[in-house]
Design an enzyme around this catalytic site. Sequence first.
Site, PDB file in Angstrom:
ATOM      1  N   ALA A   1      25.105  43.899  47.314  1.00 43.98           N
ATOM      2  CA  ALA A   1      24.550  45.010  46.533  1.00 43.98           C
ATOM      3  C   ALA A   1      23.250  45.554  47.123  1.00 43.98           C
ATOM      4  CB  ALA A   1      24.344  44.602  45.071  1.00 43.98           C
TER       5      ALA A   1
ATOM      6  N   SER B   1      31.698  44.863  51.223  1.00 47.49           N
ATOM      7  CA  SER B   1      30.966  45.450  50.102  1.00 47.49           C
ATOM      8  C   SER B   1      29.803  46.313  50.616  1.00 47.49           C
ATOM      9  CB  SER B   1      30.492  44.340  49.161  1.00 47.49           C
ATOM     10  OG  SER B   1      29.975  44.865  47.971  1.00 47.49           O
TER      11      SER B   1
ATOM     12  N   ASP C   1      39.693  45.882  41.793  1.00 46.04           N
ATOM     13  CA  ASP C   1      38.263  45.806  42.086  1.00 46.04           C
ATOM     14  C   ASP C   1      37.511  46.734  41.140  1.00 46.04           C
ATOM     15  OD1 ASP C   1      35.694  45.809  43.139  1.00 46.04           O
ATOM     16  OD2 ASP C   1      36.377  45.808  45.214  1.00 46.04           O
TER      17      ASP C   1
ATOM     18  N   HIS D   1      37.049  42.265  43.462  1.00 44.54           N
ATOM     19  CA  HIS D   1      36.050  42.355  44.526  1.00 44.54           C
ATOM     20  C   HIS D   1      35.827  40.988  45.181  1.00 44.54           C
ATOM     21  CE1 HIS D   1      32.908  44.800  46.395  1.00 44.54           C
ATOM     22  NE2 HIS D   1      32.078  43.766  46.298  1.00 44.54           N
TER      23      HIS D   1
END
Length: 398
Positions: free
Chosen positions: A160, A230, A331, A363
């Site tokens: 993230a 990601s 996801d 995910h």
Amino acid sequence: MQLSPERCRPMSENREAWSANSEEMELLHGSNRLSSPEHVRRRVSGNSSEDGSPRICRQQSFGRDIGHAAAETYLITRLSFNLLGYLGVGYRWITRLLALACYAMLLMPGFLQVAYLYFFSSQVRRSIVYGGHPRNRLDLYIPPTSDGLKPVVVFVTGGAWIIGYKAWGSLLGLQLAERDIIVACLDYRNFPQGTISDMVSDAAQGISFVCNNISAFGGDPNRIYLMGQSAGAHISSCALFEQAIKESRGESISWSVSQIKAYFGLSGGYNLFNLVEHFHNRGLYRSIFLSIMEGEESFKQFSPEVRLKDLNVRKAAALLPHIILFHGSADYSIPPEASKTFTDALQAAEVKAELVMYKGKTHTDLFLQVSKQPLKIIFYIHSSMLSKHITNCIARIL
């Protein structure tokens, strides 16, 4: 001096007399007489009773201790929930936190095994410096055999844009190393240490280090594969696009896109305009996301899907390698449409691209599956090596 008969009695007779006198004294005093400490200890220990009452007392005492512990645990838990409520953490977040804790406990045995190999395996070269910042480090996973130059995968981890760390790729690195592939897991500055431009710069510098130095570790500098997961997929794709644009403009470069034989993107997001609201609803609030991405005015620059619409970038797109995107259909962290629309944009720009969709995978599921069984990636790497070998053999015959 003459002794009385009473004083000259044998010791055994004296003991009997003392015992008789003691019994008489006990009868005389009755309940008014206090028992000696030794007498009390004998009674509690159960030596003077056969009805089992001392054992019952101990069981009752143990039961009371358990009850007190349960009551205190309940009180602390209730107060903790009240405190979280006052701090603005709702029931929804509390239940998710508990679910995450349970999930982590179930995964703990496997993680402990991977952690042991990460810290103690001779195949892992940890924290190799590739740049001047504290987070400019990478881990190398070396195959056990040393016959010939090995293909190399440069892996940029997710997190993230906030909690990314090179060790997140240790399971993937160990699995690919067992399949005769060198893996370089890059670390990079996270927010708030840096923003997106710093992260892309770090990734590009790490890729450059691998391209120019991997031969010293037994890797083939002409068979390098770039991979991101990601947030790492977004960062690495931006770095790849920036490098292609620099090459198309004739700028000075320290590594070439032609050295990257393929790009693997796992569960990535490639259009920030489509993700800002989604992330806001998922807990990565708009204000934080805008800070990471250096404001909405930078969305176009760091959205590879959007940049493909620019004619100048389309010229650079011709330099891009084969791009393979992986995504799970379930996801919810980054929707699968993110990879689908990016694949469509790449194909529209005549870039060789394909999408591999994993049905029902989330995910996290997708990353764990690819890490434990990276069959598609291994098949592509080794099949491309085989086809190259066959091509060379045919060229020699002709």
